[in-house]
Write a protein that holds these residues in place. Structure first.
Motif, short mmCIF file in Angstrom:
data_model
loop_
_atom_site.label_atom_id
_atom_site.label_comp_id
_atom_site.label_asym_id
_atom_site.label_seq_id
_atom_site.Cartn_x
_atom_site.Cartn_y
_atom_site.Cartn_z
N ILE A 292 16.88 24.73 -76.32
CA ILE A 292 16.11 25.69 -75.73
C ILE A 292 16.56 26.95 -75.82
CG2 ILE A 292 14.86 25.98 -73.31
CD1 ILE A 292 14.79 23.34 -72.78
N LEU A 293 15.60 27.90 -76.15
CA LEU A 293 16.23 29.43 -76.08
C LEU A 293 15.53 30.15 -74.88
CD1 LEU A 293 15.50 30.01 -80.03
CD2 LEU A 293 17.78 29.43 -78.86
N GLY A 294 16.17 31.20 -74.51
CA GLY A 294 15.73 31.94 -73.39
C GLY A 294 16.20 31.40 -71.98
N MET A 295 17.39 30.92 -71.98
CA MET A 295 18.11 30.40 -70.65
C MET A 295 18.53 32.04 -70.25
SD MET A 295 17.40 27.43 -70.42
CE MET A 295 18.30 26.73 -69.50
N ASP A 296 18.81 32.20 -68.88
CA ASP A 296 19.21 33.32 -68.13
C ASP A 296 20.41 33.97 -68.80
OD1 ASP A 296 16.95 33.35 -66.85
OD2 ASP A 296 17.96 33.01 -64.90
N ASN A 297 21.31 33.00 -69.37
CA ASN A 297 22.65 33.71 -69.99
C ASN A 297 22.41 34.08 -71.44
OD1 ASN A 297 22.12 30.75 -70.64
ND2 ASN A 297 24.62 30.62 -70.96
N HIS A 298 21.10 33.81 -71.86
CA HIS A 298 20.88 33.86 -73.43
C HIS A 298 20.65 35.38 -73.66
CE1 HIS A 298 19.80 29.58 -74.59
NE2 HIS A 298 21.00 29.73 -74.05
N ASP A 299 21.46 36.15 -74.44
CA ASP A 299 21.05 37.46 -75.08
C ASP A 299 20.88 37.35 -76.62
OD1 ASP A 299 23.71 37.57 -75.52
OD2 ASP A 299 24.16 39.18 -74.18
N TYR A 349 1.30 27.08 -73.41
CA TYR A 349 2.44 26.15 -73.05
C TYR A 349 2.87 25.24 -74.38
CZ TYR A 349 2.99 28.18 -68.41
OH TYR A 349 3.11 28.93 -67.48
N THR A 350 2.85 25.56 -75.38
CA THR A 350 3.30 24.63 -76.39
C THR A 350 4.91 24.61 -76.83
OG1 THR A 350 2.68 26.63 -77.74
CG2 THR A 350 0.99 24.85 -77.75
N GLY A 351 5.81 25.26 -76.07
CA GLY A 351 7.11 25.31 -76.30
C GLY A 351 7.61 26.51 -77.34
N ASP A 352 6.67 27.02 -77.92
CA ASP A 352 6.93 28.08 -78.97
C ASP A 352 6.57 29.56 -78.58
OD1 ASP A 352 4.44 27.73 -79.64
OD2 ASP A 352 4.48 27.34 -81.54
N ARG A 353 5.96 29.93 -77.24
CA ARG A 353 5.68 31.09 -76.75
C ARG A 353 6.26 31.36 -75.55
NH1 ARG A 353 4.14 31.27 -81.13
NH2 ARG A 353 2.18 31.49 -82.07
N VAL A 354 6.68 32.72 -75.63
CA VAL A 354 7.47 33.36 -74.41
C VAL A 354 6.10 33.29 -73.09
CG1 VAL A 354 8.66 34.99 -73.20
CG2 VAL A 354 8.95 34.63 -75.79
N VAL A 355 6.24 32.79 -72.12
CA VAL A 355 5.21 32.82 -71.13
C VAL A 355 5.83 33.28 -69.75
CG1 VAL A 355 3.60 31.19 -71.91
CG2 VAL A 355 5.64 30.42 -70.42
N PHE A 356 7.11 33.67 -69.76
CA PHE A 356 7.87 33.96 -68.49
C PHE A 356 8.68 35.44 -68.86
CE2 PHE A 356 12.61 33.13 -69.28
CZ PHE A 356 12.32 32.64 -70.49
N GLN A 357 9.07 36.18 -68.16
CA GLN A 357 10.02 37.27 -68.34
C GLN A 357 11.41 36.70 -68.40
OE1 GLN A 357 9.20 40.36 -68.44
NE2 GLN A 357 11.54 40.53 -69.36
N PRO A 358 12.00 36.95 -69.55
CA PRO A 358 13.54 36.40 -69.95
C PRO A 358 14.43 37.40 -69.08
CG PRO A 358 12.23 36.73 -71.80
CD PRO A 358 11.39 37.29 -70.88
N LEU A 359 15.73 36.87 -69.04
CA LEU A 359 16.49 37.85 -67.84
C LEU A 359 17.21 38.91 -68.84
CD1 LEU A 359 17.13 37.93 -65.02
CD2 LEU A 359 19.37 36.61 -65.49
N LYS A 360 17.85 38.36 -69.98
CA LYS A 360 18.43 39.35 -70.89
C LYS A 360 18.19 39.74 -72.02
CE LYS A 360 23.26 38.00 -69.08
NZ LYS A 360 24.34 37.46 -69.37
N LEU A 361 16.69 39.33 -72.20
CA LEU A 361 16.23 39.58 -73.42
C LEU A 361 14.42 40.24 -73.23
CD1 LEU A 361 16.87 36.30 -75.02
CD2 LEU A 361 17.34 38.58 -76.27
N THR A 362 14.06 41.00 -74.01
CA THR A 362 12.58 41.32 -73.72
C THR A 362 11.79 40.14 -74.17
OG1 THR A 362 12.30 42.27 -75.92
CG2 THR A 362 13.12 43.70 -74.24
N ILE A 363 10.48 40.09 -73.95
CA ILE A 363 9.57 39.13 -74.53
C ILE A 363 9.52 39.16 -75.85
CG2 ILE A 363 7.09 38.35 -74.60
CD1 ILE A 363 7.08 39.67 -71.62
N THR A 364 9.51 40.34 -76.54
CA THR A 364 9.45 40.22 -78.08
C THR A 364 10.83 39.68 -78.62
OG1 THR A 364 8.20 42.32 -77.80
CG2 THR A 364 8.84 41.75 -80.01
#
Ligand code: B12
Ligand code: SF4
Length: 421
Positions: A292-299, A349-364
């Motif tokens: 899973i990508l996009g956890m709060d410690n992921h940059d 909500y298919t698991g391949d789209r950003v639907v939330f604001q990540p912490l250390k990355l922009t959505i793009t």
């Protein structure tokens, strides 16, 4: 009574090879129905639903949030023609309020032990209620019967000539409580193993050598796991599953029992994960990492290093998804509390789209890193080739123990040139 049972389609993960597995919820549900209910099953992921048919009732089975929009479209079409529509399955339980607004009746919980009969009795009496709630009223596990796989059009679940696996479950529930997962909400954090003889009896009826145990985690009762694997050895089936107990004797038994590969969440780059993967490999068991990508410690740097790590530990396959705050998960609760959920549309909500604001990355950036992960992991061996390798591995084992069977072939679909007008 004629019942049209529908499994709505959903969009598959971008970049992953598209393949289809026979759904499990609908066939397990169908096994709970009385004999006078004649079931026609349509899995929209592999066939076209005829919207002009007139069954006595339409039952929609939903597993994923992403199935909701299509389910609502189907329900609206049949309800407009005064055909009653009911809904059940995991996504119905997770989104009961919304689903309730779109169908005549929702069923929450597990269908066995007479639960679903109540709904059908009321329907026959003309007294269908809007909600049947058995959510945490679990049926006795012994009442789970053999799934009605006879309602599946099994030849449709064949990927490029390779027979895909049949789904089965040997237990329900999970006592863990992982961050992205809704299973504790559904299953009440209690592990409920099925009696092994019933599982074996069910497997004996399956005309497919390849199985997927959809159990949440096998690693919840060592003794039961050991007995199950011993009982599986003579059947010579080959199977995949979620994690198995990290114990050399159990892993050895699992291999002998036909374990082919496991889905293992790779949550970090620790030695714990490295050693766990090595241990599976040492026992002849392959691994599909679920990441899973996009956890709060992921940059960006972390994700790049993570992909290098996956290649280093020689995962046979990897499935990347983007953290998705599915309902009734700790992830949703946290992101909701922090006001970081940006998109509510279930279609995304298919698991391949950003639907939330990540912490250390922009959505793009996160969306791009999702593509980066798939492309980098599969840059030397494509996903399709890696899957084919996995199949070659199982075919070799099947040939060695004499259990290999050729895939079913579809009925003739092509027309000869002279037949085409
Ligand atoms: C099998 C499975 C898959 C298979 C599905 C194959 C298929 N053709 O359907 C595959 C591997 C493809 C899959 C993919 C994904 N999955 Co999945 N999957 C599961 C799993 C492990 C088992 C589901 C199952 O079969 N349960 C057993 C059946 C018997 O239970 P059931 O459906 O609840 O049925 C009972 C009742 O609900 C009732 N019932 C069922 N239908 C009906 C209908 C009516 C009318 C009635 C009255 C009753 C009724 O009767 C049954 C018997 O009691 C679950 C986790 C779990 N253990 O539940 C996750 C799960 C459903 N998946 C999940 C996720 C996140 C995904 C992915 C998005 C990401 C991923 N990689 O995991 C992807 C999809 C990506 C994409 N866009 O393509 C989440 C759900 C998220 C959500 N809210 O959408 C779950 C819950 C996992 C989790 N731990 O969070 N998955
Ligand atoms: S992710 Fe797996 S182990 Fe964790 S709570 Fe969900 S089903 Fe259980």
């Amino acid at each position: 009574m004629n019942l049209l049972l529908v499994y709505p389609r959903w969009r598959k993960l971008e970049r992953q090879v598209v393949f289809h597995l026979p759904p499990h919820g609908p066939v397990v549900f169908a096994a709970t129905l009385d004999e006078d209910i004649e079931v026609t099953f349509v899995d929209e992921n592999v066939e076209t639903l005829d919207l002009d048919v007139s069954p006595d009732m339409v039952a929609i089975s939903m597993m994923l949030t992403a199935q909701l929009p299509r389910a609502f479209e189907i329900a609206a079409i049949f309800r407009k023609r005064n055909i009653p529509v009911i809904a059940g399955g995991i996504a119905t339980m997770l989104h009961s309020e919304e689903v309730g607004k779109n169908v005549d009746s929702i069923f929450l919980g597990e269908a066995e032990d007479g639960h679903v009969q109540k709904l059908f009795q009321d329907f026959t009496a003309g007294e269908l209620k809007p909600v049947y709630n058995f959510l945490h009223d679990f049926p006795a596990i012994e009442t789970v019967g053999t799934a009605r796989r006879d309602i599946l059009k099994r030849e449709l679940y064949n990927h490029k000539g390779m027979q895909m696996f049949d789904l089965i479950h040997a237990s329900r529930g999970c006592h863990f409580n992982c961050y992205p997962c809704c299973t504790p909400f559904l299953g009440g954090r209690k592990f409920r193993p099925r009696p092994i003889e019933k599982v074996i009896q069910e497997i004996e009826t399956i005309d497919n050598n390849r199985l997927f145990f959809v159990d949440n985690s096998m690693a919840q009762d060592k003794k039961w796991e050991e007995e199950l694997f011993k009982a599986l050895i003579p059947l010579k089936k080959k199977w995949v599953c979620h994690p198995i107990e990290e114990d050399d004797d159990i892993l050895d038994l699992a291999y002998q029992a036909g374990c082919w590969y496991v889905y293992q969440a790779v949550v970090d780059m620790s030695d714990l994960i490295r050693n766990r993967i090595k241990r599976y490999h040492d026992h002849g068991i392959a691994v599909e990492g679920t990441i899973i990508l996009g956890m709060d410690n992921h940059d960006i740097d972390y994700i790049k290093r993570l992909i290098d790590f996956l290649l280093e530990i020689e995962l046979e396959l990897a499935e990347f998804t983007i953290l998705t705050p599915f309902s009734h998960t700790p992830a949703r609760r946290q992101l909701e509390r922090e006001g970081r959920i940006l998109i509510q549309d279930p279609a995304l909500y298919t698991g391949d789209r950003v639907v939330f604001q990540p912490l250390k990355l922009t959505i793009t950036e996160l969306q791009d890193m999702y593509y980066y992960a798939w492309e980098t992991f599969y840059q030397d061996i494509s996903c399709e080739t890696a899957m084919a390798d996995m199949y070659m591995r199982v075919i070799r084992r099947e040939m060695a123990d004499g259990s290999f069977k050729r895939s079913r072939r579809r009925k003739q679909k092509f027309k000869l040139p002279q037949d085409v007008s």
